[in-house]
Design a protein around this motif. Sequence first.
Motif, PDB file in Angstrom:
ATOM      1  N   VAL A  26       0.809  -1.220   0.000  1.00  0.00           N
ATOM      2  CA  VAL A  26       0.000   0.000   0.000  1.00  0.00           C
ATOM      3  C   VAL A  26       0.846   1.275   0.000  1.00  0.00           C
ATOM      4  O   VAL A  26       0.531   2.229  -0.718  1.00  0.00           O
ATOM      5  N   LEU A  27       1.916   1.320   0.773  1.00  0.00           N
ATOM      6  CA  LEU A  27       2.660   2.570   0.951  1.00  0.00           C
ATOM      7  C   LEU A  27       3.784   2.785  -0.055  1.00  0.00           C
ATOM      8  O   LEU A  27       4.125   3.932  -0.354  1.00  0.00           O
ATOM      9  N   LEU A  28       4.359   1.732  -0.586  1.00  0.00           N
ATOM     10  CA  LEU A  28       5.433   1.923  -1.567  1.00  0.00           C
ATOM     11  C   LEU A  28       4.942   2.681  -2.805  1.00  0.00           C
ATOM     12  O   LEU A  28       5.650   3.559  -3.298  1.00  0.00           O
ATOM     13  N   PRO A  29       3.703   2.423  -3.318  1.00  0.00           N
ATOM     14  CA  PRO A  29       3.217   3.213  -4.456  1.00  0.00           C
ATOM     15  C   PRO A  29       3.023   4.702  -4.131  1.00  0.00           C
ATOM     16  O   PRO A  29       2.966   5.522  -5.035  1.00  0.00           O
ATOM     17  N   LEU A  30       2.934   5.028  -2.850  1.00  0.00           N
ATOM     18  CA  LEU A  30       2.774   6.429  -2.450  1.00  0.00           C
ATOM     19  C   LEU A  30       4.122   7.142  -2.314  1.00  0.00           C
ATOM     20  O   LEU A  30       4.178   8.304  -1.935  1.00  0.00           O
ATOM     21  N   ARG A  48       8.736   5.794   5.742  1.00  0.00           N
ATOM     22  CA  ARG A  48       9.053   7.222   5.704  1.00  0.00           C
ATOM     23  C   ARG A  48       9.406   7.610   4.279  1.00  0.00           C
ATOM     24  O   ARG A  48       9.578   6.758   3.408  1.00  0.00           O
ATOM     25  N   GLN A  49       9.551   8.905   4.053  1.00  0.00           N
ATOM     26  CA  GLN A  49       9.977   9.381   2.748  1.00  0.00           C
ATOM     27  C   GLN A  49      11.450   9.060   2.570  1.00  0.00           C
ATOM     28  O   GLN A  49      12.227   9.156   3.531  1.00  0.00           O
ATOM     29  N   PRO A  50      11.871   8.681   1.365  1.00  0.00           N
ATOM     30  CA  PRO A  50      13.286   8.382   1.132  1.00  0.00           C
ATOM     31  C   PRO A  50      14.176   9.555   1.550  1.00  0.00           C
ATOM     32  O   PRO A  50      13.862  10.713   1.287  1.00  0.00           O
ATOM     33  N   GLY A  51      15.256   9.242   2.247  1.00  0.00           N
ATOM     34  CA  GLY A  51      16.203  10.258   2.675  1.00  0.00           C
ATOM     35  C   GLY A  51      15.832  10.989   3.946  1.00  0.00           C
ATOM     36  O   GLY A  51      16.568  11.868   4.383  1.00  0.00           O
ATOM     37  N   SER A  52      14.684  10.652   4.551  1.00  0.00           N
ATOM     38  CA  SER A  52      14.236  11.328   5.770  1.00  0.00           C
ATOM     39  C   SER A  52      14.210  10.361   6.951  1.00  0.00           C
ATOM     40  O   SER A  52      13.888   9.195   6.789  1.00  0.00           O
ATOM     41  N   CYS A  74     -10.512   7.819  14.570  1.00  0.00           N
ATOM     42  CA  CYS A  74      -9.084   7.984  14.242  1.00  0.00           C
ATOM     43  C   CYS A  74      -8.834   7.551  12.806  1.00  0.00           C
ATOM     44  O   CYS A  74      -9.404   6.571  12.338  1.00  0.00           O
ATOM     45  N   MET A  75      -7.971   8.267  12.125  1.00  0.00           N
ATOM     46  CA  MET A  75      -7.644   7.948  10.742  1.00  0.00           C
ATOM     47  C   MET A  75      -6.250   8.491  10.449  1.00  0.00           C
ATOM     48  O   MET A  75      -5.869   9.538  10.963  1.00  0.00           O
ATOM     49  N   VAL A  76      -5.504   7.769   9.615  1.00  0.00           N
ATOM     50  CA  VAL A  76      -4.211   8.242   9.144  1.00  0.00           C
ATOM     51  C   VAL A  76      -4.368   8.535   7.661  1.00  0.00           C
ATOM     52  O   VAL A  76      -4.819   7.673   6.896  1.00  0.00           O
ATOM     53  N   ALA A  77      -4.034   9.759   7.248  1.00  0.00           N
ATOM     54  CA  ALA A  77      -4.161  10.164   5.849  1.00  0.00           C
ATOM     55  C   ALA A  77      -2.770  10.330   5.245  1.00  0.00           C
ATOM     56  O   ALA A  77      -1.920  11.009   5.813  1.00  0.00           O
ATOM     57  N   PHE A  78      -2.563   9.693   4.093  1.00  0.00           N
ATOM     58  CA  PHE A  78      -1.288   9.743   3.387  1.00  0.00           C
ATOM     59  C   PHE A  78      -1.431  10.563   2.120  1.00  0.00           C
ATOM     60  O   PHE A  78      -2.363  10.355   1.344  1.00  0.00           O
ATOM     61  N   MET A  79      -0.491  11.500   1.885  1.00  0.00           N
ATOM     62  CA  MET A  79      -0.447  12.251   0.635  1.00  0.00           C
ATOM     63  C   MET A  79       0.045  11.322  -0.467  1.00  0.00           C
ATOM     64  O   MET A  79       0.998  10.575  -0.265  1.00  0.00           O
ATOM     65  N   ALA A  80      -0.593  11.388  -1.610  1.00  0.00           N
ATOM     66  CA  ALA A  80      -0.207  10.583  -2.768  1.00  0.00           C
ATOM     67  C   ALA A  80       0.337  11.517  -3.843  1.00  0.00           C
ATOM     68  O   ALA A  80      -0.167  12.634  -4.005  1.00  0.00           O
ATOM     69  N   PRO A  81       1.333  11.064  -4.607  1.00  0.00           N
ATOM     70  CA  PRO A  81       1.913  11.936  -5.631  1.00  0.00           C
ATOM     71  C   PRO A  81       1.026  12.128  -6.862  1.00  0.00           C
ATOM     72  O   PRO A  81       1.296  13.012  -7.669  1.00  0.00           O
ATOM     73  N   SER A  82      -0.028  11.311  -7.001  1.00  0.00           N
ATOM     74  CA  SER A  82      -0.908  11.422  -8.170  1.00  0.00           C
ATOM     75  C   SER A  82      -2.222  10.714  -7.883  1.00  0.00           C
ATOM     76  O   SER A  82      -2.332   9.946  -6.929  1.00  0.00           O
TER      77      SER A  82
END
Length: 134
Positions: A26-30, A48-52, A74-82
């Motif tokens: 789920v998270l690697l595509p993000l 985490r984000q690469p390099g962080s 409760c919910m965790v929201a992830f920003m997606a690049p597209s």
Amino acid sequence: MPGSMFSHVMVGARDLEAAARFYDAVLLPLGLERGPDAEAGPKGICYRQPGSRHPTFDVQEPFDGSPPSPGNGCMVAFMAPSRAAVNTAHAAALAHGGTDEGAPGLRERYAPDYYGAYVRDPEGNKLHFVHREG
């Protein structure tokens, strides 16, 4: 990450191997990467984000040894690049034991460019994937 609002967000899991399979899909595509496993406290994994170093999304066995449980509201929201990444993460969640809580699509009641999807992971934690054009 200087200036970031969060250090980490954590959800509990009973089966870390199953959680790793789910969250890797789920998270690697993000655009997130799997970091080193937790070195202190209960067993766990982090993303985490690469390099962080921070912020991280952590999945761990609960500290108190009790079974994990999702919090109502409760919910965790992830920003997606597209938008495509939102679609991919949603499909991956369903293919890896998650349940649908809202198919990918525009949520214009939030904002004209708000594209998102909602799922629950196999433990019942609510996740949201969102992409905004602006």
